[in-house]
Design an enzyme around this catalytic site. Structure first.
Site, mmCIF file in Angstrom:
data_model
loop_
_atom_site.group_PDB
_atom_site.id
_atom_site.type_symbol
_atom_site.label_atom_id
_atom_site.label_comp_id
_atom_site.label_asym_id
_atom_site.label_seq_id
_atom_site.Cartn_x
_atom_site.Cartn_y
_atom_site.Cartn_z
ATOM 1 N N LEU A 63 0.860 -1.157 -0.035
ATOM 2 C CA LEU A 63 -0.028 0.009 -0.032
ATOM 3 C C LEU A 63 0.769 1.323 -0.018
ATOM 4 C CD1 LEU A 63 -2.720 -1.045 2.639
ATOM 5 C CD2 LEU A 63 -2.943 -0.956 0.052
ATOM 6 N N ASP B 81 2.062 -7.752 -7.546
ATOM 7 C CA ASP B 81 3.224 -7.592 -6.579
ATOM 8 C C ASP B 81 3.301 -6.122 -6.874
ATOM 9 O OD1 ASP B 81 5.094 -8.260 -4.556
ATOM 10 O OD2 ASP B 81 6.483 -8.626 -6.159
#
Lengths: 431, 329
Positions: free
Chosen positions: A64, A305
């Site tokens: 994040l 990813d």
């Protein structure tokens, strides 16, 4: 809100559907396929002729951008970027700053994600406090506030007793554990330990960093009964270990990053920092084995990813550049290309992109009546070039810059609402 | 659709006509290019013996020694080499200054460029640092790699090649052994590429498994774990320095055992050809990787290597700066 998506090719591995037909949505859910229900009058019609209509992608285990990330990327940039890439749910890792190990951080992220729009953002909570690998995090509390899994992200748990307790406690609480298999003492290199790293003089991460960590975790899964998902398998041997464990009946699953399906250790030639990934890109034979494992289900999921880095982060000598690549824009086209190559059926590709929903019991991931209407409408023939201008992510740190791509999401719906729609070449009609 | 071609190893040390504009690695250079450097060094070797030890080849040009890692001998030989070519020299030991204050490598570089420097001689602790700098300098500014991490130390390798040629007169047919800590050695990697290109008959790497990186065998070398077997019949023995931290780390039990198993003693040297030459990039650890009787013995070329270093570095500087040899006379 009632909405019909007409004449698209609906592909839904969850129900075995692959058919050109209409899809009708109401109140955020799928209500019917083919004929609309009695008296259904759509407020909006999306003409999906020539398009694929897929369940939205559920991207497991992204970094994040906030709290505590770089200067440029934020949820405000990355959640909408993900939606443009056909991703309807992002599942973030707990390695934010501060770490997601208490309800306040989860609430902060949910609030900022609501304000950001774009893809739904869900959190995985910490497995250990502060990801320090010493004391267990409040897993039940984190579960109750909405964390869909727990993880230590890329921080190691050196002490096997702690890992054992963490898995036993996670099994007690009933949460899935996301593990990045990397044995700390062997994983401090920056590239795959192999021919390219040896020649370039870059410290290597041997395959055994992954396989030793997997072996320890698999034995503890067997003893604890915890439900474990292994993130970012990078080696042939690792993929084989997970597949064998599942065949033995262990409750395990695994994913691979799209980067590792397209690139190998040679991508770092010339000290290209955009190919510095964690785990590192491994040998060509590993890449082939990962592809085969994704095709036959030995590896369940493919993921982006995603980690958006500031532009100047990679302007450093190789070992000083942080690892990670931006990927939310690229996951869909690069996976569709595996279909075009004949490696995956379209149905298997969609399953690998959306299967995290089933795995974690989340909304989305299906086109069946009653399912939450998270959709990606995809033009499989749209050709485009990966460049900082075409990528919606604030991070243009990807080894695929300058690459020709085929396939692009042209509209994304979350809970039946259009959150992203391409302009010009394709547009919706409102009756 | 084709698989992606990442930003491939375009040889950034060559310009479009294939001329050397930076000297970053011995990898990828042709035998002719390497030989040209050696020939040029041969021509410069005489300069040091004259009463006036200077040629005006780089007069008015500025050379910056940009050292992010401490070094005495390499920096000094570059300094002497630049001074013999009549260049202005600026020594910057960055490990103490700018980057410590949080300035990025790139910002340091651009600041120095603004001072109109012509050549950077760079040493850095990270592999690829010289490539990184070469990729970001302005056109017309040259970069010489004076050692980057474990990757390359091409001028050291070239002075070793020069020393071998002086002693043996050729590379064809030679058997060469490189002994010691290959894993951490930038010198070894540069020597391997140069020796393979120059056409030695056999190249052996000798050391314990902990100091031989997996995958290195793909460079066309033979691996030996036994010193005497590795030295059998070789014409050149190239010893590597064993850093102190390796002895304390988990890779080796200790200095004493290392000397007993891989230390070059007179008795071990007997396995090599009778006229084998012994080399070492320095500084040597007496009683760790080499015995004093060998280091100071008749077969040792260690001190001559240092002398050759100046001529070789003059040659490399002149080469990348495109200074024509005619001006040298």
């Amino acid at each position: 809100m009632r909405l019909s998506v007409t004449c698209g090719r609906l592909v839904d591995p969850a129900s075995g559907l692959d058919q050109v037909t209409d899809l009708h949505l109401a109140d955020g859910r799928v209500v019917a396929l083919g004929e609309p229900p009695e008296g259904f009058v759509p407020e909006q019609v999306l003409d999906a002729a020539g398009l694929l209509v897929l369940p939205g992608i559920v991207d497991l285990g992204v970094s994040l951008p906030e709290p505590g990330g770089g200067r440029h990327a934020s949820l405000r940039s990355e959640a909408p970027a993900a939606a443009r890439g056909g991703i309807t749910t992002l599942i973030g890792l707990p390695d934010t700053t501060p770490v997601i190990d208490n309800p306040a951080v989860v609430e902060l992220i949910h609030q900022r994600a609501d304000a950001a729009g774009g893809a739904r953002v869900l959190c995985s909570g910490a497995l250990t406090q502060g990801l320090m690998g010493e004391r267990l995090a409040d897993m039940a509390t984190l579960r109750d506030i909405g964390c869909v899994a727990v993880s230590n992200a890329r921080s190691p748990i050196v002490d096997s007793r702690v890992l054992r307790c963490a898995l036993e406690y996670a099994a007690t609480v009933g949460v899935t554990v996301l593990l990045f298999p990397a044995e700390a003492g062997l994983a401090d290199g920056v590239v795959h330990e192999g021919a390219v790293g040896a020649r370039l003089g870059l410290p290597g991460v041997p395959e055994t960093a992954e396989t030793i960590a997997l072996a320890r975790a698999l034995l503890l899964v067997e003893a604890s009964g915890a439900r474990v998902h292994f993130c970012r398998i990078s080696s042939a041997r690792g993929a084989q270990m997970v597949a064998e464990a599942r065949d033995r009946g262990l409750p395990v699953s695994a994913d691979v990053s799209i980067n590792h399906l397209w690139l190998d250790e040679t991508a770092v030639e010339g000290f290209d920092t955009s190919a510095r990934l964690d785990p590192p890109l491994r040998a060509a034979a590993d890449r082939q084995a990962l592809r085969a494992a994704l095709a036959d289900g030995g590896i369940d999921l493919v993921c982006s990813d995603h980690r958006a880095l500031d532009a100047d982060a990679r302007l450093a000598p190789f070992s000083e550049a942080p690892p990670g690549a931006s990927g939310v824009d690229l996951l869909l086209p690069l996976t569709l290309e595996l279909v075009e190559e004949g490696l995956l059926s379209l149905s298997r590709a969609v399953e690998a992109l959306t299967g995290a929903a089933t795995l974690l019991g989340l909304p989305g991931g299906s086109l069946s009546p009653g399912a939450v209407a998270d959709l990606a409408l995809v033009d499989p023939d749209a050709e485009w070039l990966a460049s900082p201008e075409t990528l919606a992510s604030a991070g243009s740190n990807t080894p695929f810059l300058g690459r020709d791509l085929r396939g692009r999401c042209v509209a994304t719906l979350i809970e039946g609402e259009v959150v992203w729609q391409a302009g010009a070449d394709w547009s919706a009609r409102t009756p | 659709m084709a698989t992606t071609t990442p930003t491939a190893l375009r040889d950034i040390q060559l310009d479009e006509e294939g001329r050397l504009v930076h000297f970053l690695t011995t990898e990828g250079l042709s035998r002719e290019q390497l030989t040209a450097i050696l020939d040029r060094a041969e021509a410069f070797a005489g300069v040091g013996e004259r009463a006036v030890k200077k040629v005006p080849l780089l007069r008015g040009r500025t050379v910056v020694n940009l050292f992010f890692e401490p070094s005495t001998r390499t920096r000094t030989t570059f300094e002497v080499a630049a001074s013999r070519l009549s260049a202005d020299i600026l020594n910057l030991n960055i490990e103490h200054s700018a980057t410590r204050k949080g300035e990025s490598l790139l910002d340091t570089l651009h600041t120095l460029e603004a001072m109109q420097c012509d050549l950077f001689v760079v040493r850095h602790a990270n592999s690829g640092a010289a490539h990184f700098i070469a990729r970001h300098v302005s056109p017309g500014v040259h970069v010489i790699n004076a050692g980057d991490g474990r990757h390359a130390h091409p001028t050291q390798a070239m002075l070793d090649m020069y020393t071998i040629r002086r002693h043996k007169g050729r590379f064809e047919g030679l058997k060469v052994a490189i002994v010691g800590d290959i894993l951490h050695s930038r010198v070894a990697r540069s020597e391997i590429h140069a020796l393979k290109t120059l056409g030695v008959a056999e190249l052996r790497l000798v050391g314990p498994k902990t100091l031989l990186p997996p995958g290195i065998e793909t460079l066309g070398v033979e691996l030996y774990h036994d010193l005497r077997r590795g030295l059998e019949g070789v014409d050149v023995v190239m010893m590597l320095r064993l850093q102190h931290e390796r002895i304390q780390g988990p890779m080796l039990p200790g200095a004493g055992e290392y000397f007993r198993t891989y230390g070059l003693t007179r008795s071990a040297l007997e396995a090599a050809a009778p006229d084998a030459v012994v080399m070492h990039p320095g500084p040597i650890n007496r009683g760790v990787e080499i015995d004093s009787s060998v280091a100071d013995g008749p077969q040792s070329a260690i001190l001559r290597q240092v002398t050759h270093g100046i001529a070789v570095r003059m040659a490399v500087m002149a080469e990348v700066m495109g200074a024509s040899p005619r001006e040298a006379s």
